[in-house]
Scaffold this motif. Structure first.
Motif, PDB file in Angstrom:
ATOM      1  N   GLU A  35       0.885  -1.264  -0.014  1.00 40.81           N
ATOM      2  CA  GLU A  35      -0.195  -0.041  -0.095  1.00 40.81           C
ATOM      3  C   GLU A  35       0.776   1.367   0.064  1.00 40.81           C
ATOM      4  OE1 GLU A  35      -3.292   0.411   2.879  1.00 40.81           O
ATOM      5  OE2 GLU A  35      -2.432   2.200   3.308  1.00 40.81           O
ATOM      6  N   ARG A  37       3.754   1.389  -1.250  1.00 43.07           N
ATOM      7  CA  ARG A  37       4.638   1.174  -2.381  1.00 43.07           C
ATOM      8  C   ARG A  37       6.226   1.273  -1.847  1.00 43.07           C
ATOM      9  NH1 ARG A  37       4.489   5.116  -6.046  1.00 43.07           N
ATOM     10  NH2 ARG A  37       5.329   3.661  -7.597  1.00 43.07           N
ATOM     11  N   SER A  41       5.608  -2.180  -7.926  1.00 38.56           N
ATOM     12  CA  SER A  41       5.174  -3.202  -8.858  1.00 38.56           C
ATOM     13  C   SER A  41       6.430  -3.687  -9.578  1.00 38.56           C
ATOM     14  CB  SER A  41       4.337  -2.558 -10.028  1.00 38.56           C
ATOM     15  OG  SER A  41       4.754  -1.544 -10.854  1.00 38.56           O
ATOM     16  N   GLY A  67      -3.643  -9.848  -1.034  1.00 41.38           N
ATOM     17  CA  GLY A  67      -3.331  -9.473   0.285  1.00 41.38           C
ATOM     18  C   GLY A  67      -2.313 -10.263   0.835  1.00 41.38           C
TER      19      GLY A  67
ATOM     20  N   ALA B 172      -2.321   8.723   3.170  1.00 40.77           N
ATOM     21  CA  ALA B 172      -2.830   7.425   2.964  1.00 40.77           C
ATOM     22  C   ALA B 172      -4.244   7.224   3.704  1.00 40.77           C
ATOM     23  CB  ALA B 172      -2.003   6.068   3.313  1.00 40.77           C
ATOM     24  N   LYS B 176      -7.989   7.124   1.977  1.00 41.30           N
ATOM     25  CA  LYS B 176      -8.911   5.785   2.181  1.00 41.30           C
ATOM     26  C   LYS B 176     -10.327   6.297   3.087  1.00 41.30           C
ATOM     27  CE  LYS B 176      -5.571   3.323   3.988  1.00 41.30           C
ATOM     28  NZ  LYS B 176      -4.862   2.008   4.616  1.00 41.30           N
ATOM     29  N   LYS B 214       2.504  -4.586 -12.947  1.00 41.42           N
ATOM     30  CA  LYS B 214       1.404  -3.796 -12.225  1.00 41.42           C
ATOM     31  C   LYS B 214       0.209  -4.372 -12.197  1.00 41.42           C
ATOM     32  CE  LYS B 214       3.332   0.796 -13.727  1.00 41.42           C
ATOM     33  NZ  LYS B 214       4.123   0.593 -14.660  1.00 41.42           N
ATOM     34  N   LEU B 217       0.209  -6.829  -9.489  1.00 40.12           N
ATOM     35  CA  LEU B 217       0.074  -6.187  -8.109  1.00 40.12           C
ATOM     36  C   LEU B 217      -1.058  -5.742  -7.590  1.00 40.12           C
ATOM     37  CD1 LEU B 217       1.978  -5.472  -5.870  1.00 40.12           C
ATOM     38  CD2 LEU B 217       1.853  -3.068  -6.972  1.00 40.12           C
ATOM     39  N   ASP B 221      -3.235  -6.944  -4.487  1.00 42.27           N
ATOM     40  CA  ASP B 221      -3.543  -5.800  -3.619  1.00 42.27           C
ATOM     41  C   ASP B 221      -4.555  -5.038  -4.396  1.00 42.27           C
ATOM     42  OD1 ASP B 221      -3.371  -4.449  -1.071  1.00 42.27           O
ATOM     43  OD2 ASP B 221      -2.267  -2.953  -2.265  1.00 42.27           O
ATOM     44  N   PRO B 222      -5.709  -5.443  -4.353  1.00 36.64           N
ATOM     45  CA  PRO B 222      -6.748  -4.742  -5.193  1.00 36.64           C
ATOM     46  C   PRO B 222      -6.959  -3.387  -4.843  1.00 36.64           C
ATOM     47  CG  PRO B 222      -7.424  -6.943  -4.354  1.00 36.64           C
ATOM     48  CD  PRO B 222      -6.422  -6.456  -3.731  1.00 36.64           C
ATOM     49  N   PHE B 239      -8.088   3.482  -5.385  1.00 39.30           N
ATOM     50  CA  PHE B 239      -6.914   4.041  -4.426  1.00 39.30           C
ATOM     51  C   PHE B 239      -5.562   3.849  -5.316  1.00 39.30           C
ATOM     52  CE2 PHE B 239      -4.114   2.952  -0.625  1.00 39.30           C
ATOM     53  CZ  PHE B 239      -3.992   4.359  -0.339  1.00 39.30           C
ATOM     54  N   ARG B 241      -2.644   4.525  -4.185  1.00 41.80           N
ATOM     55  CA  ARG B 241      -1.430   4.794  -3.274  1.00 41.80           C
ATOM     56  C   ARG B 241      -0.819   6.084  -3.380  1.00 41.80           C
ATOM     57  NH1 ARG B 241      -0.565  -0.392  -5.760  1.00 41.80           N
ATOM     58  NH2 ARG B 241      -1.505  -2.282  -4.778  1.00 41.80           N
ATOM     59  N   ASN B 242       0.521   6.006  -3.569  1.00 46.09           N
ATOM     60  CA  ASN B 242       1.185   7.272  -3.627  1.00 46.09           C
ATOM     61  C   ASN B 242       1.860   7.360  -5.256  1.00 46.09           C
ATOM     62  OD1 ASN B 242       3.129   5.475  -3.353  1.00 46.09           O
ATOM     63  ND2 ASN B 242       4.538   6.367  -1.659  1.00 46.09           N
ATOM     64  N   TYR B 243       1.412   6.611  -6.070  1.00 47.48           N
ATOM     65  CA  TYR B 243       1.837   6.604  -7.498  1.00 47.48           C
ATOM     66  C   TYR B 243       1.828   7.760  -8.021  1.00 47.48           C
ATOM     67  CZ  TYR B 243       2.363   4.369 -11.980  1.00 47.48           C
ATOM     68  OH  TYR B 243       3.105   4.093 -13.246  1.00 47.48           O
ATOM     69  N   GLU B 246       4.427  10.516  -6.190  1.00 50.73           N
ATOM     70  CA  GLU B 246       5.695  10.031  -6.834  1.00 50.73           C
ATOM     71  C   GLU B 246       5.732  10.822  -8.094  1.00 50.73           C
ATOM     72  OE1 GLU B 246       7.956   6.564  -5.425  1.00 50.73           O
ATOM     73  OE2 GLU B 246       7.724   6.281  -7.680  1.00 50.73           O
ATOM     74  N   GLU B 256       5.508  11.582  -0.149  1.00 55.08           N
ATOM     75  CA  GLU B 256       4.654  11.869  -1.422  1.00 55.08           C
ATOM     76  C   GLU B 256       3.296  11.625  -1.273  1.00 55.08           C
ATOM     77  OE1 GLU B 256       7.375   9.034  -2.633  1.00 55.08           O
ATOM     78  OE2 GLU B 256       8.772  10.142  -3.405  1.00 55.08           O
ATOM     79  N   PHE B 258      -0.653  10.746  -1.258  1.00 52.95           N
ATOM     80  CA  PHE B 258      -1.527   9.526  -1.786  1.00 52.95           C
ATOM     81  C   PHE B 258      -2.613  10.143  -2.420  1.00 52.95           C
ATOM     82  CE2 PHE B 258       0.167   5.617   0.275  1.00 52.95           C
ATOM     83  CZ  PHE B 258       1.246   6.000   0.953  1.00 52.95           C
TER      84      PHE B 258
END
Lengths: 87, 288
Positions: A35, A37, A41, A67, B172, B176, B214, B217, B221-222, B239, B241-243, B246, B256, B258
């Motif tokens: 989560e 990162r 990936s 998970g 985060a 969320k 990706k 992943l 981690d949906p 969601f 994340r902090n993609y 960043e 960074e 989210f």
């Protein structure tokens, strides 16, 4: 045969080394590494290879459940405690 | 009513399907389109979201920062213009611009540096690039989006479609919390109007997914939950994340940022309402 503590330490060391920026005190067994990162990936396949090496068992990527890589504690439970990650 | 086929939809007053994956609306149906967008905008305003209107194009250089062209090359649509040299333009105009099949017989194109917006929220990360946020930021926009597909179906799968998004940038936990509350808000609406929609975990439509980490992943981690009517996703909660934080150097609380978004496909919502409630306005639910 490594103990649970040694395995979790090896996992922590791998995550810290692979990430390259995170400080050891920022990472514990509950830190959400996907989560946040901390593991990206592009590093996920390396993580799978590392787990295979550490456990000595192949991982069938298609059978992985959501998970399973959430944090170091979850990885340890899923891949290093019986039964295997396919439960 | 089953409005899945174009000829069924052609009977709905105010609807015109274009086989190249586009819809035209007028009358009651245009009113429905506008009321739906107002409904989504109303949800955005519950978070004091500031509204933005963005250009049609995004610089390819910006989308490349999030690896868009490797992940979704099959969806990308580019604005093409002719190279502006007199000789090139004369050659184009002089040789008969169209083939018998209606294909444009291009001569040399000008360099392509842009992409037609594929999703509304990308604009926000470009807009806020390099910023440090002192509080969570909720914003909204409606964009005309463009995604190339192998085939098109009226209202369900279009080349050009309308997307309203509500986007949150923050920590985060802030993001969320926003996504959870937003999903509950939308779910209350579905229950109130009795529209049968399920929430399903999903992945983005990656190119060649089995070879894309990706995609792996996202399965492990949906981060995407879709609002599914029958087998059609009419919206999604995402969601990131902090993609994006960043990639575009957006900071929040020393890290960074989210981000996450809730996206609504307006044409697909129209499809769901027409399919479930029928073509008569009198039977449509109250959208206020």
């Amino acid at each position: 045969m490594k103990t649970g503590t040694e395995i979790r330490r090896a996992l922590r060391d791998w995550v810290i080394r692979t990430n390259g920026k995170i400080e050891p005190e920022e990472l514990d067994d509950e830190t959400p590494i996907i989560e946040q990162r901390i593991v990206s990936s592009l590093q996920i396949m390396d993580l799978i290879l590392f787990l295979e090496k550490l456990s000595g068992k192949p991982i069938e990527v298609e059978k992985l459940k959501p998970g399973v890589f959430r944090n170091i504690g979850v990885i340890h439970r899923n891949f290093f405690e019986e039964p295997s990650h396919e439960r | 009513m089953n409005a899945k086929r174009a000829d069924d939809l052609e009977k709905v007053p105010g609807y015109r399907w274009h086989a190249n994956g586009q819809s035209a609306f007028s009358g009651e149906l245009l009113g429905l389109y506008q009321r739906l967008d107002r409904l989504f905008f109303g949800w955005a305003r519950e978070y004091d979201a500031a509204e933005y209107a963005f250009p049609t194009f995004i610089p390819a250089r910006e989308l490349d920062k999030v690896d868009y062209f490797r992940s979704f090359p099959h969806l990308a649509t580019f604005p093409v213009a002719l190279d502006g040299s007199e000789e090139n333009l004369r050659a184009f105009a002089g040789r008969g611009p169209l083939s018998a099949e209606g294909n444009v017989r291009l001569t040399a194109p000008a360099p392509i540096r842009d992409v037609i917006t594929p999703a509304a929220c990308y604009h926000f990360y470009v807009q806020f690039q390099g910023e440090t946020l002192t509080a969570p930021r909720v914003v909204t926009t409606r964009a005309t989006c463009c995604r190339r597909e192998s085939h098109y179906l009226p209202l369900q799968r279009q080349w050009i479609f309308s997307m309203r998004e509500i986007v949150c940038l923050g920590t985060a936990d802030e993001v969320k919390e926003f996504l959870t509350a937003c999903q509950e808000r939308v779910d209350r609406f579905f229950k109130r109007v009795h529209l049968p929609v399920q929430w399903n975990a999903a992945t983005d439509p990656f190119f060649n997914p089995s070879r894309n980490p990706k995609y792996l992943l996202q399965q492990l981690d949906p981060v995407k939950t879709e609002m599914v009517f029958q087998d059609l996703a009419i919206g999604s909660v995402n969601f990131h994340r902090n993609y994006f934080g960043e990639a575009f150097d957006i900071q929040r609380a020393g890290k960074e940022a989210f981000s996450g978004c809730v996206a609504f496909g307006i044409e697909r919502w129209i499809f769901a309402l027409l399919t479930h409630f029928g073509p008569d306005r009198a039977d449509w639910p109250d959208l206020n």
